[in-house]
Design a protein around this motif. Structure first.
Motif, PDB file in Angstrom:
ATOM      1  N   GLY A 184       0.797  -1.215   0.000  1.00 36.89           N
ATOM      2  CA  GLY A 184       0.000   0.000   0.000  1.00 36.89           C
ATOM      3  C   GLY A 184       0.825   1.258   0.000  1.00 36.89           C
ATOM      4  N   SER A 185       2.159   1.128   0.172  1.00 35.61           N
ATOM      5  CA  SER A 185       3.004   2.312   0.223  1.00 35.61           C
ATOM      6  C   SER A 185       3.073   3.049  -1.117  1.00 35.61           C
ATOM      7  CB  SER A 185       4.417   1.929   0.676  1.00 35.61           C
ATOM      8  OG  SER A 185       5.010   1.031  -0.257  1.00 35.61           O
ATOM      9  N   ILE A 186       2.849   2.333  -2.217  1.00 32.25           N
ATOM     10  CA  ILE A 186       2.907   2.985  -3.531  1.00 32.25           C
ATOM     11  C   ILE A 186       1.715   3.919  -3.742  1.00 32.25           C
ATOM     12  CG2 ILE A 186       4.203   1.094  -4.583  1.00 32.25           C
ATOM     13  CD1 ILE A 186       1.607   0.158  -5.893  1.00 32.25           C
ATOM     14  N   TYR A 187       0.685   3.733  -2.930  1.00 35.27           N
ATOM     15  CA  TYR A 187      -0.508   4.558  -3.078  1.00 35.27           C
ATOM     16  C   TYR A 187      -0.531   5.741  -2.106  1.00 35.27           C
ATOM     17  CZ  TYR A 187      -2.237   0.499  -5.669  1.00 35.27           C
ATOM     18  OH  TYR A 187      -2.393  -0.532  -6.564  1.00 35.27           O
ATOM     19  N   ASN A 188       0.503   5.889  -1.308  1.00 32.41           N
ATOM     20  CA  ASN A 188       0.466   6.988  -0.348  1.00 32.41           C
ATOM     21  C   ASN A 188       0.624   8.324  -1.076  1.00 32.41           C
ATOM     22  OD1 ASN A 188       3.326   8.022  -0.256  1.00 32.41           O
ATOM     23  ND2 ASN A 188       3.726   5.880   0.285  1.00 32.41           N
ATOM     24  N   PRO A 189       0.057   9.376  -0.533  1.00 23.51           N
ATOM     25  CA  PRO A 189       0.054  10.689  -1.196  1.00 23.51           C
ATOM     26  C   PRO A 189       1.434  11.195  -1.577  1.00 23.51           C
ATOM     27  CG  PRO A 189      -1.467  10.695   0.638  1.00 23.51           C
ATOM     28  CD  PRO A 189      -0.698   9.391   0.727  1.00 23.51           C
ATOM     29  N   ALA A 190       2.443  10.930  -0.770  1.00 17.99           N
ATOM     30  CA  ALA A 190       3.788  11.433  -1.062  1.00 17.99           C
ATOM     31  C   ALA A 190       4.341  10.808  -2.338  1.00 17.99           C
ATOM     32  CB  ALA A 190       4.713  11.142   0.123  1.00 17.99           C
ATOM     33  N   ASN A 191       4.132   9.509  -2.471  1.00 13.57           N
ATOM     34  CA  ASN A 191       4.633   8.830  -3.672  1.00 13.57           C
ATOM     35  C   ASN A 191       3.893   9.301  -4.927  1.00 13.57           C
ATOM     36  OD1 ASN A 191       6.184   6.694  -5.092  1.00 13.57           O
ATOM     37  ND2 ASN A 191       4.142   5.808  -5.354  1.00 13.57           N
ATOM     38  N   ILE A 192       2.581   9.456  -4.810  1.00 13.36           N
ATOM     39  CA  ILE A 192       1.794   9.925  -5.961  1.00 13.36           C
ATOM     40  C   ILE A 192       2.208  11.344  -6.347  1.00 13.36           C
ATOM     41  CG2 ILE A 192      -0.522  10.553  -6.725  1.00 13.36           C
ATOM     42  CD1 ILE A 192      -1.601   8.215  -5.065  1.00 13.36           C
ATOM     43  N   GLU A 193       2.454  12.190  -5.364  1.00 10.74           N
ATOM     44  CA  GLU A 193       2.890  13.563  -5.633  1.00 10.74           C
ATOM     45  C   GLU A 193       4.239  13.577  -6.351  1.00 10.74           C
ATOM     46  OE1 GLU A 193       2.302  17.633  -5.662  1.00 10.74           O
ATOM     47  OE2 GLU A 193       0.926  16.108  -4.893  1.00 10.74           O
ATOM     48  N   GLN A 194       5.110  12.685  -5.937  1.00  7.29           N
ATOM     49  CA  GLN A 194       6.421  12.592  -6.586  1.00  7.29           C
ATOM     50  C   GLN A 194       6.288  12.151  -8.050  1.00  7.29           C
ATOM     51  OE1 GLN A 194       9.067   9.852  -4.634  1.00  7.29           O
ATOM     52  NE2 GLN A 194      10.836  10.471  -5.860  1.00  7.29           N
ATOM     53  N   GLN A 195       5.413  11.211  -8.315  1.00  9.71           N
ATOM     54  CA  GLN A 195       5.203  10.718  -9.673  1.00  9.71           C
ATOM     55  C   GLN A 195       4.556  11.800 -10.562  1.00  9.71           C
ATOM     56  OE1 GLN A 195       6.437   7.838 -10.675  1.00  9.71           O
ATOM     57  NE2 GLN A 195       7.164   7.534  -8.552  1.00  9.71           N
TER      58      GLN A 195
END
Length: 214
Positions: A184-195
């Motif tokens: 579930g870590s790939i769906y956290n807001p920080a990762n999405i913001e980075q992408q």
């Protein structure tokens, strides 16, 4: 001698009468022929047989002199007739036209990320972009245009847009259920913001390439 004198006397009386007779005959003939023929001087026909002279025509307008470059009318670059016919653009023109139509879609997706729009709006604009790039990829697959740097960049961006679009849709659906799991870590807001930030850089790079080649 007497015979010659007698002959002379006879002729002297005969000639006037003969002259009178012929003069009268000529007048009678003239009267009979009056109105039945041409009387007068003949026309001069030399002019009718003159060689024709070469005629020169003059322009109906006065040539204009442009001493000041500002007086010249600007080239109608926005007119398709000028672009396609007068300029005689090369075979790449159709690709340039198709690729330029992608630029506004790239810009709208960039603005959507920059304005932090909702997932639904982002997906809608991303989906429209990928459909058009897929069409472009299919149209120019195996053709010389497929080797253009801008074309390869569009294919790369298209692949990444699909990845981020899927990521955001899945995050909106599964994030609350997988927040405490490793996957579930790939769906956290920080990762999405980075992408999304990385996607903005790729979009901007593609726009610059398209404008340079257009």
């Amino acid at each position: 001698m007497k015979k010659l004198v007698a002959l002379f006397i006879v002729l002297s009386f005969a000639l006037p009468s003969q002259a009178f007779f012929w003069n009268k005959k000529d007048k009678t003939l003239e009267k009979e022929l009056q109105g039945k023929g041409y009387a007068g001087s003949l026309p001069k026909i030399e002019n009718a047989h003159e060689k024709s002279k070469t005629k020169t025509s003059e322009p109906l307008y006065e040539p204009q002199q442009f001493d000041n470059p500002s007086e010249l009318k600007p080239v109608p670059k926005d007119n398709p007739a000028f672009i396609d016919i007068i300029q005689k653009k090369d075979k790449a023109s159709q690709y340039v036209t198709d690729a330029n139509n992608i630029i506004p879609m790239l810009e709208k997706l960039y603005d959507s990320i920059d304005d932090n729009e909702s997932v639904q709006l982002f997906v809608s604009k991303a989906n429209l972009l990928t459909i058009n790039i897929d069409y472009l990829a299919k149209k120019y697959d195996g053709k010389p245009e497929s080797y253009y740097e801008s074309f390869r960049k569009l294919i790369e961006v298209n692949r990444y847009v699909k990845t981020v679009m899927t990521l955001r849709k899945e995050a909106a659906k599964y994030q609350r259920y997988m927040a405490y799991t490793e996957s579930g870590s790939i769906y956290n807001p920080a990762n999405i913001e980075q992408q999304l930030d990385y996607l903005k850089e790729e979009i901007n790079s593609a726009i610059l390439l398209l404008r340079e080649e257009g």
